[in-house]
Scaffold this active site. Structure first.
Site, mmCIF file in Angstrom:
data_model
loop_
_atom_site.group_PDB
_atom_site.id
_atom_site.type_symbol
_atom_site.label_atom_id
_atom_site.label_comp_id
_atom_site.label_asym_id
_atom_site.label_seq_id
_atom_site.Cartn_x
_atom_site.Cartn_y
_atom_site.Cartn_z
ATOM 1 N N ASN A 169 3.248 15.248 -43.769
ATOM 2 C CA ASN A 169 3.002 15.488 -42.131
ATOM 3 C C ASN A 169 2.718 16.063 -41.977
ATOM 4 O O ASN A 169 3.533 17.445 -41.405
ATOM 5 C CB ASN A 169 4.590 14.535 -42.006
ATOM 6 C CG ASN A 169 4.428 14.476 -40.359
ATOM 7 O OD1 ASN A 169 4.221 14.992 -40.039
ATOM 8 N ND2 ASN A 169 5.902 14.511 -40.176
ATOM 9 N N TRP A 170 1.804 16.321 -41.224
ATOM 10 C CA TRP A 170 0.822 17.808 -40.536
ATOM 11 C C TRP A 170 1.846 18.474 -39.381
ATOM 12 O O TRP A 170 2.425 19.460 -38.692
ATOM 13 C CB TRP A 170 0.315 18.330 -40.245
ATOM 14 C CG TRP A 170 -1.147 18.447 -41.681
ATOM 15 C CD1 TRP A 170 -0.557 18.433 -42.499
ATOM 16 C CD2 TRP A 170 -2.557 18.221 -41.649
ATOM 17 N NE1 TRP A 170 -1.556 18.722 -43.827
ATOM 18 C CE2 TRP A 170 -2.256 18.062 -42.505
ATOM 19 C CE3 TRP A 170 -3.575 18.891 -40.947
ATOM 20 C CZ2 TRP A 170 -3.676 18.253 -42.993
ATOM 21 C CZ3 TRP A 170 -4.616 18.314 -40.582
ATOM 22 C CH2 TRP A 170 -4.881 18.094 -42.415
ATOM 23 N N LYS A 171 3.025 17.845 -38.586
ATOM 24 C CA LYS A 171 3.447 17.131 -37.460
ATOM 25 C C LYS A 171 2.883 17.847 -36.113
ATOM 26 O O LYS A 171 1.661 17.526 -36.238
ATOM 27 C CB LYS A 171 4.969 18.193 -37.545
ATOM 28 C CG LYS A 171 5.648 17.800 -38.669
ATOM 29 C CD LYS A 171 6.888 18.298 -38.876
ATOM 30 C CE LYS A 171 7.291 17.671 -40.382
ATOM 31 N NZ LYS A 171 9.249 18.027 -40.165
ATOM 32 N N HIS B 208 10.256 8.432 -37.617
ATOM 33 C CA HIS B 208 10.986 10.219 -37.966
ATOM 34 C C HIS B 208 12.246 10.252 -37.705
ATOM 35 O O HIS B 208 11.956 10.469 -36.146
ATOM 36 C CB HIS B 208 9.651 10.630 -37.500
ATOM 37 C CG HIS B 208 9.870 11.500 -39.070
ATOM 38 N ND1 HIS B 208 10.082 13.241 -38.124
ATOM 39 C CD2 HIS B 208 8.944 12.179 -40.252
ATOM 40 C CE1 HIS B 208 9.853 13.998 -38.999
ATOM 41 N NE2 HIS B 208 9.391 13.574 -40.395
ATOM 42 N N GLU C 287 12.689 13.127 -36.733
ATOM 43 C CA GLU C 287 12.443 13.785 -35.493
ATOM 44 C C GLU C 287 12.169 13.060 -34.376
ATOM 45 O O GLU C 287 12.430 13.502 -32.860
ATOM 46 C CB GLU C 287 11.431 14.978 -35.443
ATOM 47 C CG GLU C 287 11.602 15.959 -36.417
ATOM 48 C CD GLU C 287 10.573 16.668 -36.990
ATOM 49 O OE1 GLU C 287 9.427 16.774 -36.695
ATOM 50 O OE2 GLU C 287 11.285 17.618 -37.863
ATOM 51 N N GLU D 172 14.491 10.184 -46.243
ATOM 52 C CA GLU D 172 14.811 11.285 -45.882
ATOM 53 C C GLU D 172 15.937 11.674 -44.724
ATOM 54 O O GLU D 172 16.132 11.720 -43.795
ATOM 55 C CB GLU D 172 12.935 11.903 -44.746
ATOM 56 C CG GLU D 172 11.820 10.781 -44.798
ATOM 57 C CD GLU D 172 10.988 11.728 -44.231
ATOM 58 O OE1 GLU D 172 9.903 12.832 -44.719
ATOM 59 O OE2 GLU D 172 10.605 12.091 -43.081
ATOM 60 N N GLY E 157 12.868 19.914 -43.486
ATOM 61 C CA GLY E 157 13.219 21.564 -42.648
ATOM 62 C C GLY E 157 14.127 21.967 -43.297
ATOM 63 O O GLY E 157 13.559 23.422 -42.217
ATOM 64 N N SER F 51 12.732 19.042 -47.792
ATOM 65 C CA SER F 51 12.285 20.022 -48.787
ATOM 66 C C SER F 51 11.728 19.504 -49.574
ATOM 67 O O SER F 51 12.012 20.720 -50.684
ATOM 68 C CB SER F 51 13.129 20.499 -48.720
ATOM 69 O OG SER F 51 13.917 20.829 -47.525
ATOM 70 N N GLY G 30 6.385 17.478 -45.787
ATOM 71 C CA GLY G 30 6.058 18.187 -44.079
ATOM 72 C C GLY G 30 5.825 19.813 -44.276
ATOM 73 O O GLY G 30 4.529 19.612 -44.295
ATOM 74 N N GLY G 31 6.198 20.585 -44.122
ATOM 75 C CA GLY G 31 5.770 22.308 -43.755
ATOM 76 C C GLY G 31 5.576 22.300 -45.556
ATOM 77 O O GLY G 31 4.456 23.010 -45.311
HETATM 78 C C1 PEP Z 1 9.088 15.369 -43.067
HETATM 79 O O1 PEP Z 1 9.085 16.120 -41.521
HETATM 80 O O2 PEP Z 1 8.699 14.527 -43.031
HETATM 81 C C2 PEP Z 1 9.475 16.083 -43.967
HETATM 82 C C3 PEP Z 1 9.794 15.798 -45.517
HETATM 83 O O3 PEP Z 1 9.768 17.698 -43.848
HETATM 84 P P1 PEP Z 1 9.486 18.233 -44.840
HETATM 85 O O4 PEP Z 1 9.168 18.738 -46.064
HETATM 86 O O5 PEP Z 1 9.400 20.070 -44.181
HETATM 87 O O6 PEP Z 1 11.619 19.122 -45.321
#
Ligand code: PEP
Length: 257
Positions: A7-9, A94, A96, A166, A172, A211, A232-233
């Site tokens: 997920n590049w957001k 999600h 967010e 999640e 994050g 994470s 994500g990150g």
């Molecule tokens: C996400 O936003 O779906 C996610 C898992 O982010 P991160 O890996 O940065 O925690």
């Protein structure tokens, strides 16, 4: 099989997305056994990423979709448009979206229904905020999210049902869930999803997000309850992402998946 979803957001423009897509293709070329990888870039670069991934096994996903098919919905992107550009997957609910854009369980259920009726495969995201975990209500909170999203859902027999667990506090933050807690929650999610939908077991996939990085990925992915990870990150840093893909490949080799 294991699934790695990136997920590049809202992070990368056209040039950066093209460069990262090419780098992802290069790391997959070297692997003996590869997980199913899907990239979820911004809407504006879906077409560019698709062109790079064409004729590879890498899939394309969108980070959100409209509920309505067509019409006066300024700023929305319909499922038909996502199909058109070559998407295979779409994220639904999600955290967010839920926290920053006020998507409640009812709205998430509608989005999931629209996506499930299309050619796309939706990934329903669930997870408890820190306050719910601290008060001992993580299970209750996630069960409610699941029940509300799945209770009226009709899933075509041949379709996969993906659920991403999640925990909000893990996204994050650099503080991933403990493997034991995550395995417990995955077991709960799988059995609840099965009970609510009566969908075929082998078509229910529960993946973990929060994470995940190159260091901890193997520990999550080697668990039988974990069908994959949503990243994500760490999906924006090619060395981290490579480590995650390698972990999945190693698990698949060792467990003959
Ligand atoms: C996400 O936003 O779906 C996610 C898992 O982010 P991160 O890996 O940065 O925690």
């Amino acid at each position: 099989m294991k699934y790695i979803f990136a997920n590049w957001k809202m992070n990368l423009g056209i040039r950066e997305s093209i460069a990262l897509s090419r780098a992802v293709m290069r790391i997959l070329r070297g692997e003996e056994k590869t997980p199913i990888v899907s990239i979820f870039p911004s809407f504006t670069v879906l077409n560019d990423v698709r062109k790079i991934m064409a004729r590879s096994r890498v899939k394309l996903g969108a980070q959100n979709c409209a509920i309505e098919k067509k019409g006066s919905f300024t700023g929305e992107v319909s499922i038909g448009m996502l199909e058109d550009v070559g998407c295979d997957y779409v994220l639904v609910g999600h955290s967010e979206r839920r926290t920053l854009f006020a998507e409640d369980n009812e709205l998430v259920a509608k989005r999931l229904k629209s996506a499930m009726e299309s050619r796309l495969t939706p990934i329903l995201c669930v997870g408890e905020p820190a306050s719910e975990r601290e008060s001992g209500n993580a299970e209750g909170y996630v069960s409610e999210q699941l029940y509300s999203a799945l209770k009226d859902l009709k899933i075509p027999k041949q379709k996969d049902l993906f659920i991403a667990y999640e925990p909000v506090w893990a996204i994050g933050s650099g503080q991933a869930a403990l493997v034991a807690d995550m395995v417990f929650m995955h077991g709960l999610i799988r059995s609840l999803a099965k009970t609510i939908t009566d969908h075929q077991d082998s078509k229910i996939h529960v993946i973990y997000g929060g994470s995940v990085d190159a260091k901890n990925a193997y520990g999550f992915l080697r668990e039988a309850q974990v069908d994959g990870v949503l990243v994500g990150g760490a999906s924006l840093k090619i060395r981290e992402f490579e480590g995650i893909v390698q972990s999945a490949s190693e698990v698949m080799l060792a467990q003959e998946l």
